[in-house]
Design a protein around this motif. Structure first.
Motif, short mmCIF file in Angstrom:
data_model
loop_
_atom_site.label_atom_id
_atom_site.label_comp_id
_atom_site.label_asym_id
_atom_site.label_seq_id
_atom_site.Cartn_x
_atom_site.Cartn_y
_atom_site.Cartn_z
N ASP A 7 83.22 11.49 -4.30
CA ASP A 7 83.07 10.10 -3.88
C ASP A 7 82.15 9.38 -4.86
O ASP A 7 81.13 9.93 -5.29
N ILE A 8 82.54 8.14 -5.19
CA ILE A 8 81.75 7.32 -6.11
C ILE A 8 81.57 5.94 -5.50
O ILE A 8 82.54 5.28 -5.11
N GLN A 9 80.32 5.51 -5.40
CA GLN A 9 80.00 4.15 -4.95
C GLN A 9 80.08 3.24 -6.17
O GLN A 9 79.41 3.48 -7.18
N VAL A 10 80.90 2.21 -6.09
CA VAL A 10 81.06 1.30 -7.22
C VAL A 10 79.78 0.49 -7.43
O VAL A 10 79.29 -0.17 -6.51
N ARG A 11 79.25 0.56 -8.63
CA ARG A 11 78.03 -0.17 -8.97
C ARG A 11 78.38 -1.50 -9.66
O ARG A 11 79.42 -1.63 -10.30
N TYR A 12 77.51 -2.45 -9.53
CA TYR A 12 77.73 -3.77 -10.10
C TYR A 12 77.98 -3.70 -11.61
O TYR A 12 78.85 -4.40 -12.14
N ALA A 13 77.25 -2.84 -12.29
CA ALA A 13 77.36 -2.72 -13.75
C ALA A 13 78.75 -2.24 -14.19
O ALA A 13 79.12 -2.40 -15.35
N GLU A 14 79.52 -1.67 -13.26
CA GLU A 14 80.85 -1.17 -13.60
C GLU A 14 81.93 -2.24 -13.48
O GLU A 14 83.09 -1.98 -13.77
N THR A 15 81.54 -3.43 -13.04
CA THR A 15 82.54 -4.47 -12.79
C THR A 15 82.51 -5.55 -13.87
O THR A 15 81.55 -5.70 -14.61
N ASP A 16 83.60 -6.31 -13.90
CA ASP A 16 83.69 -7.44 -14.82
C ASP A 16 83.21 -8.71 -14.10
O ASP A 16 82.69 -8.64 -12.97
N GLN A 17 83.40 -9.84 -14.70
CA GLN A 17 82.93 -11.10 -14.16
C GLN A 17 83.57 -11.44 -12.81
O GLN A 17 83.01 -12.18 -12.01
N MET A 18 84.73 -10.85 -12.54
CA MET A 18 85.44 -11.12 -11.29
C MET A 18 85.04 -10.15 -10.18
O MET A 18 85.58 -10.21 -9.08
N GLY A 19 84.12 -9.22 -10.48
CA GLY A 19 83.71 -8.23 -9.48
C GLY A 19 84.68 -7.07 -9.36
O GLY A 19 84.58 -6.26 -8.44
N VAL A 20 85.63 -6.97 -10.29
CA VAL A 20 86.62 -5.90 -10.31
C VAL A 20 86.15 -4.83 -11.29
O VAL A 20 85.64 -5.15 -12.37
N VAL A 21 86.34 -3.58 -10.94
CA VAL A 21 85.94 -2.49 -11.83
C VAL A 21 86.66 -2.64 -13.17
O VAL A 21 87.88 -2.81 -13.23
#
Length: 144
Positions: A7-21
């Motif tokens: 399991d991986i919790q999506v972190r903010y740093a992994e997303t683009d400007q749209m909040g998508v990974v």
């Protein structure tokens, strides 16, 4: 056939400007899943490298089916997709919290000598790994 689950919790740093990974992050998640699989099979990447062997990626293929967003938790499933004594192909499926398939794919690896970067036969240089990978391949073929 062994299927490792992480399991991986999506972190903010992994997303683009749209909040998508960002698409590049999925390969990192595959590495996390692959490491878990190798550990579940009784081996260690760190010990492999200490022995003077590396396992670089020679090919990566990912299919993006559904967006993953900041704050979600995903599950990375990893298994041995194929093995031929020289190459190991790992399979991946990344699911969202609703168990919807978001990303699927494979990475191909060849073991090489750390100093020369020359390919090595897993059967000859890592007989314990070879035995387990052969077993996993046969189990996968039997389940298809």
């Amino acid at each position: 056939m062994t299927i490792a689950s992480t399991d991986i919790q999506v972190r903010y740093a992994e997303t683009d400007q749209m909040g998508v990974v960002h698409h590049s992050q999925y390969l990192i998640w595959c590495e996390i899943g692959r490491t878990k699989l190798i550990n579940d099979l009784g081996f260690s990447y760190a010990k492999l490298e200490e022995s003077g062997v590396l396992a670089p990626v020679t090919e990566a293929n990912l299919s993006y089916n559904r967006a993953v967003r900041y704050g979600e938790t995903v599950r990375v499933a990893s298994w041995i997709e194929d093995y031929d004594k020289i190459r190991a192909v790992y399979g991946y499926a990344i699911y969202n919290e609703d168990e919807q398939l978001c990303v699927s794919g494979t990475t191909t690896h060849v073991i090489v000598d750390r100093e020369s970067f020359r390919p090595r036969s897993m059967k000859k240089h890592l007989p314990e790994w070879h035995e387990v990978y052969e077993r996993e391949k046969k189990q996968k073929e039997g389940s298809e």
